[in-house]
Design an enzyme around this catalytic site. Structure first.
Site, PDB file in Angstrom:
ATOM      1  N   GLU A 185       0.839  -1.190   0.000  1.00 50.10           N
ATOM      2  CA  GLU A 185       0.000   0.000   0.000  1.00 50.10           C
ATOM      3  C   GLU A 185       0.877   1.244   0.000  1.00 50.10           C
ATOM      4  O   GLU A 185       2.079   1.179   0.295  1.00 50.10           O
ATOM      5  CB  GLU A 185      -0.957   0.013   1.197  1.00 50.10           C
ATOM      6  CG  GLU A 185      -0.301   0.059   2.552  1.00 50.10           C
ATOM      7  CD  GLU A 185      -1.304  -0.051   3.703  1.00 50.10           C
ATOM      8  OE1 GLU A 185      -2.393  -0.620   3.494  1.00 50.10           O
ATOM      9  OE2 GLU A 185      -0.989   0.433   4.796  1.00 50.10           O
ATOM     10  N   HIS A 207       7.533   0.598  15.807  1.00 53.68           N
ATOM     11  CA  HIS A 207       6.113   0.463  15.443  1.00 53.68           C
ATOM     12  C   HIS A 207       5.250  -0.025  16.608  1.00 53.68           C
ATOM     13  O   HIS A 207       4.129  -0.497  16.396  1.00 53.68           O
ATOM     14  CB  HIS A 207       5.942  -0.492  14.246  1.00 53.68           C
ATOM     15  CG  HIS A 207       6.643  -0.042  13.001  1.00 53.68           C
ATOM     16  ND1 HIS A 207       6.215   1.021  12.234  1.00 53.68           N
ATOM     17  CD2 HIS A 207       7.780  -0.492  12.403  1.00 53.68           C
ATOM     18  CE1 HIS A 207       7.027   1.188  11.217  1.00 53.68           C
ATOM     19  NE2 HIS A 207       7.992   0.290  11.295  1.00 53.68           N
ATOM     20  N   ARG A 241      -9.846  -7.165  20.784  1.00 54.71           N
ATOM     21  CA  ARG A 241      -9.588  -7.446  22.201  1.00 54.71           C
ATOM     22  C   ARG A 241      -9.502  -6.128  22.949  1.00 54.71           C
ATOM     23  O   ARG A 241      -9.621  -5.053  22.362  1.00 54.71           O
ATOM     24  CB  ARG A 241      -8.249  -8.175  22.340  1.00 54.71           C
ATOM     25  CG  ARG A 241      -7.101  -7.419  21.652  1.00 54.71           C
ATOM     26  CD  ARG A 241      -5.746  -7.974  21.956  1.00 54.71           C
ATOM     27  NE  ARG A 241      -4.702  -7.447  21.098  1.00 54.71           N
ATOM     28  CZ  ARG A 241      -4.148  -6.246  21.207  1.00 54.71           C
ATOM     29  NH1 ARG A 241      -4.558  -5.423  22.162  1.00 54.71           N
ATOM     30  NH2 ARG A 241      -3.204  -5.847  20.384  1.00 54.71           N
TER      31      ARG A 241
END
Length: 490
Positions: free
Chosen positions: A199, A234, A291
């Protein structure tokens, strides 16, 4: 439910159990041999040993967790986060054994657990997405053609993963083959699935996520956003709610999009929809975490809701007691993750014994932890020791309180990310709100921090020496102690 097993360890297990107990429900802990004396084990009404220290022999062994629930008569299982929390097979196994899984249905976990499947699921729901492809590829020639069409830089991402694994930024065509091989290799090693997709790389994004709640009666609401842009490798380190850059219009649009994402997979329970926000305030769907999130306390502070309590009520089949119109943002909350990592050594894990461990206390300060003084930080699990959360009427107040709380958080025996949290809170880029996911790369210079740390240690040593010399020169007069005791021979 009268008894719930918490299939996790450390701070999240203890945090979940506190809410369960508050609701008048009995708790069951599970533990490995390394966690035998952990606070979550001591806190629980019952505890069951799963196995040896490695998670592959304890917390990740589904049959052992199910057996522990049956052995203790637990009617529900709360998975926390990590371990089995996003495992569709485990959710199915729990249900098959007549136990309530306190989380989403297996279908939602499965769909949203794969980024390509998630993109496919939300395609028909008018969700903004980063330009790219929605199929897995391994052919480098095809990848080159797609990358050229999209335009560099591009991002290669693992379809099955997260946490930055299997993710590579590519700036030009020459780099693509090597970076693609690396991404596939990392994805295969980390997730057992080497599928990758491409992407467009969003250059200076902010990482914004929306908390949602959905009951079994078709009601879905969002609980506003969390700003999670301060990251290393990240992975998030500092989070806050609300974001200081969202306009009411953008907040409303992102919230509505998050609700549509939840409806796209028939979501039930608490979940988080993650977005990238670019410099022009355009947002793009990133993924959905099925979650409870590590950073959920900041949402609890600004909404006044206990998300674990809401999870349990939803799992019991209750209807949400509020609508979107009932929800408002009050104040500002900040969270710093306290990892056993050394910020002066590229955030490498720091293993050892907590020879000193004193947490800060006071109004507006919350510490979710799973350790006590004298405990060993084991090498087998995630290195997070605690979450430090502060709350104030304004963002500035929450930041000031966080700095004071960090100063009063005393940890010796291992290095922690507390100093990094303080660095962030004192940095002009953060206090002004002018930051993105490249905060560490742009502002955290390791050599400068090492030099600053060395200078601070030298000053502290000089102060200590001066105090010692001052005390040494004082006249010491021994205290006279009277006694009637006499040494007698028999």
């Amino acid at each position: 439910m009268k008894k719930i097993l918490v299939a996790n360890r450390g701070e999240i297990a203890l945090r979940v159990m506190k809410t369960i107990r508050k609701m008048g429900i009995k708790t069951v802990a599970v533990y490995s041999e390394a966690d035998r004396n952990s606070p979550h084990v001591k806190f629980a009404d019952e505890a069951v040993l799963l196995g040896k220290a490695p998670s592959s022999e304890s917390y990740l062994v589904m049959d052992k967790v199910i057996a522990a629930a049956k052995q203790t008569g637990a009617e529900g299982i709360h998975p926390g986060y990590g371990f089995l929390s996003e495992n569709a097979v485990f959710a199915e196994l729990v249900a098959t054994n007549g136990i309530t899984f306190i989380g989403p249905l297996p279908h939602a976990i499965r769909v949203m657990g794969n980024k390509l499947a998630a993109k496919e699921a939300v395609k028909a729901y008018d969700i903004p997405m980063v330009p790219g492809i929605d199929t897995a590829i391994t052919d480098k020639d095809v990848a080159k053609r797609i990358a050229t069409e999209i335009g560099f830089p591009i991002l290669i991402k693992a379809a099955a993963g997260g946490g930055g694994k299997g993710m590579r930024v590519v700036d030009n065509l020459d780099e693509l083959p090597e970076q693609m091989d690396r991404a596939i290799g990392e994805a295969t090693a980390a997730f057992g699935d080497g599928s990758v997709f491409i992407e467009k790389y969003v250059g200076s994004p902010r990482h914004i996520e929306i908390q949602i709640l959905a009951d079994t009666h078709g009601n879905t609401v969002h609980l506003f956003e969390r700003e999670c842009s301060v990251q290393r490798r990240h992975q998030k380190v500092v989070e806050e709610a609300p974001s200081c850059v969202l306009t009411p219009e953008t907040r409303s649009a992102m919230g509505a999009a998050a609700v549509r994402v939840a409806k796209a997979c028939d979501y039930v329970g608490a979940g988080t929809v993650e977005f990238l926000l670019n410099e022009d305030n355009n947002f793009y769907f990133l993924e959905m975490n099925t979650r409870l999130q590590v950073e959920h306390p900041v949402t609890e502070f600004i909404t006044g809701l206990d998300l674990v309590e809401q999870q349990i009520k939803i799992a019991r089949g209750e209807t949400l007691a509020f609508t979107q119109a009932d929800l408002t943002i009050t104040g500002h909350a900040l969270e710093v993750r306290v990892y056993a990592e050394d910020p002066l050594d590229d955030f490498m894990p720091s293993i050892g014994t907590l020879s000193t461990y004193k947490i800060p206390k006071g109004e507006g300060i919350r510490v979710d932890d799973g350790f006590e003084e004298g405990m060993v930080v084991p090498m087998f699990y995630d290195p997070m020791i605690a979450k430090l959360i502060t709350y104030g009427e304004t963002r500035e107040e929450a930041i000031r309180l966080m700095i004071a709380a960090i100063n009063n958080y005393k940890v010796e025996g291992v290095a922690t990310t507390l100093s990094f949290g303080k660095f962030v809170c004192e940095h002009e880029a953060f206090t002004s709100g002018s930051f993105d996911t490249h905060f560490v790369k742009n502002h955290y210079n390791l050599e400068e921090r090492k030099a600053t740390s060395a200078a601070e240690e030298a000053i502290a040593a000089l102060v200590g020496l001066q105090l010692y010399l001052n005390q040494k020169n004082l006249l010491k007069v021994p205290e006279v102690v009277s006694t009637t005791w006499k040494n007698k021979r028999s």
